[in-house]
Design an enzyme around this catalytic site. Structure first.
Site, PDB file in Angstrom:
ATOM      1  N   ALA A  34     -27.208  24.600 -21.975  1.00  0.00           N
ATOM      2  CA  ALA A  34     -26.396  25.752 -22.377  1.00  0.00           C
ATOM      3  C   ALA A  34     -24.929  25.514 -22.035  1.00  0.00           C
ATOM      4  O   ALA A  34     -24.029  25.814 -22.833  1.00  0.00           O
ATOM      5  CB  ALA A  34     -26.910  27.018 -21.700  1.00  0.00           C
ATOM      6  N   ASP A  35     -24.660  24.985 -20.852  1.00  0.00           N
ATOM      7  CA  ASP A  35     -23.292  24.626 -20.473  1.00  0.00           C
ATOM      8  C   ASP A  35     -22.719  23.587 -21.433  1.00  0.00           C
ATOM      9  O   ASP A  35     -21.587  23.710 -21.910  1.00  0.00           O
ATOM     10  CB  ASP A  35     -23.273  24.044 -19.064  1.00  0.00           C
ATOM     11  CG  ASP A  35     -23.319  25.107 -17.983  1.00  0.00           C
ATOM     12  OD1 ASP A  35     -22.734  26.191 -18.182  1.00  0.00           O
ATOM     13  OD2 ASP A  35     -23.924  24.851 -16.933  1.00  0.00           O
TER      14      ASP A  35
END
Length: 398
Positions: free
Chosen positions: A176-177
């Site tokens: 996600a990052d």
């Protein structure tokens, strides 16, 4: 042959106010593309990832976190206390000359520091501001803190990953990052291009939530259009069969039989009936997934993985092994794609880092030649470039 080895963003100045991973990854991507990236860090402790470990490497008195090394190549570092007059003055000087600012503070933090998006664009109308948050800057949960694994769960990715619905798993990297950094960098490039037409910068926003939902792909439309709720089902594709990880005599191989033509080729190579009842078409094989898996693994049961990969390749069936990372980085194909770079670190000396996944080429009357950036900066020490950056700002002001 023109000299373009500096990268397509040569001459672009990026001020990276971010920390942890999402923003730093975006800044690193822009640095890989040739931008000058100045990383602004808190004094004393610096970026959070400088303390994320083990593993740490280097001398006992000056350990370096490999986590920090993973997302801060091609940057300079200056330590500034943004609550002090000196820190704000230096940052103001950088902002006056910047093309891009990257930040991933919680919603409202930049405003409280006096650097709201309105203030930034009033100060420098050509500025492109990338703001990455956990769940979006507005909406009922806009101020919520963003951490990768929580975002993977909230955005549904974990429900699709694992051996089954009762064994959901996170992806093995902070996806996600990383995705929000990638989407953010893409947005910055689009905004820089638009600035060429309008002369004005703008704000680009993304979030861990948005970036993860952005890669739902066919699983997303499976829900929004077909009304199904996808679930984790291990190492086999939900819409194609056989496509996944299959056991062999001494391990496993992966195959992708992505259409009925490949299915017939696969059956010919392994003595199977391509028209067997319930297996003739992809839709039938998906509906009879467990039977399909059993048929394939029965054909592989007495064969070694190495021999199977040779035969699968000879038959034109896409196949591969599951490599550990040491095997990946020792692979000659990885080296051929320039996916490793060598840099000199001020504490660690000569180190090798995973490299940029993009390559650039130009063509002239002599043919094609590569223009990919070839010289790289090692991840910086905290405030390692502070004096030089202050001197540069002084020269610019004079």
């Amino acid at each position: 042959m023109s000299d373009r080895s500096g990268g397509p963003l040569d001459g672009v100045l990026v001020i990276d106010l971010s920390r942890a991973l999402a923003g730093p990854h975006a800044g690193m991507m822009l640095g890989d593309l040739g931008a000058r990236v100045i990383k602004v860090e808190s004094p004393v402790t610096g970026d959070d990832t400088r303390s994320w470990g083990p593993p740490f490497v280097g001398p006992e008195g000056d350990p370096q976190a490999t986590y920090f090394l993973s997302c801060n190549r091609n940057k300079e570092s200056i330590a500034l206390d943004l609550k002090s007059a000196d820190g704000r003055a230096v940052l103001d000087g950088l902002l006056d000359r910047a093309d891009v600012v990257v930040e991933n503070f919680r919603t409202g933090v930049m405003d409280r520091l006096g650097y709201s998006t309105t203030a930034l664009l009033e100060r420098n109308p050509r500025l492109v501001v990338l703001s990455i948050t956990g769940f979006g800057h507005d909406g009922p949960e806009g101020g919520r803190a963003g951490y990768d694994q929580i975002a993977q769960g909230e955005a549904g990715l974990m429900s699709l990953t694992g051996s089954g619905p009762d064994d959901v798993q996170r992806v093995g990297v902070p996806i996600a990052d990383l995705l929000s950094g990638m989407y953010g960098a893409s947005g910055v490039l689009a905004a820089l291009l638009e600035r060429e037409r309008t002369g004005r910068g703008q704000v680009v926003r993304t979030s861990l939530l948005a970036a993860t939902i952005g890669v739902h792909a066919f699983q997303g439309t499976r829900q929004t259009v077909a009304g199904e709720v996808p679930q984790a089902q291990g190492n086999h594709h939900p819409s194609i069969a056989p496509y996944g990880l299959f056991r062999t005599r001494d391990g496993a191989v992966q195959i992708s039989v992505a259409n009925d033509s490949l299915w017939r080729r696969f059956c010919a190579a392994f003595g199977l009936d391509p028209d067997a009842e319930g297996l003739a078409t992809n839709a039938e094989r998906v509906s009879n997934r467990e039977r399909t898996i059993a048929v394939v693994e029965a054909a592989f049961a007495e064969r070694s993985s190495a021999d199977l990969l040779v035969d699968l390749t000879a038959s034109g069936i896409p196949a591969g092994r599951v490599r550990t990372l040491d095997e990946v980085y020792a692979w000659d194909q990885v080296a051929s794609q320039k996916l490793l770079i060598d840099v000199k670190h001020p504490v660690l000396g000569d180190i090798r880092l995973p490299g940029m996944p993009l390559r650039f080429f130009d063509v002239d009357e002599a043919g094609e030649y590569e223009t990919t950036r070839t010289t790289h900066l090692s991840p910086p020490l905290l405030d390692g470039d502070g004096a030089a950056i202050r001197s540069w700002l002084g020269e610019k002001a004079a």
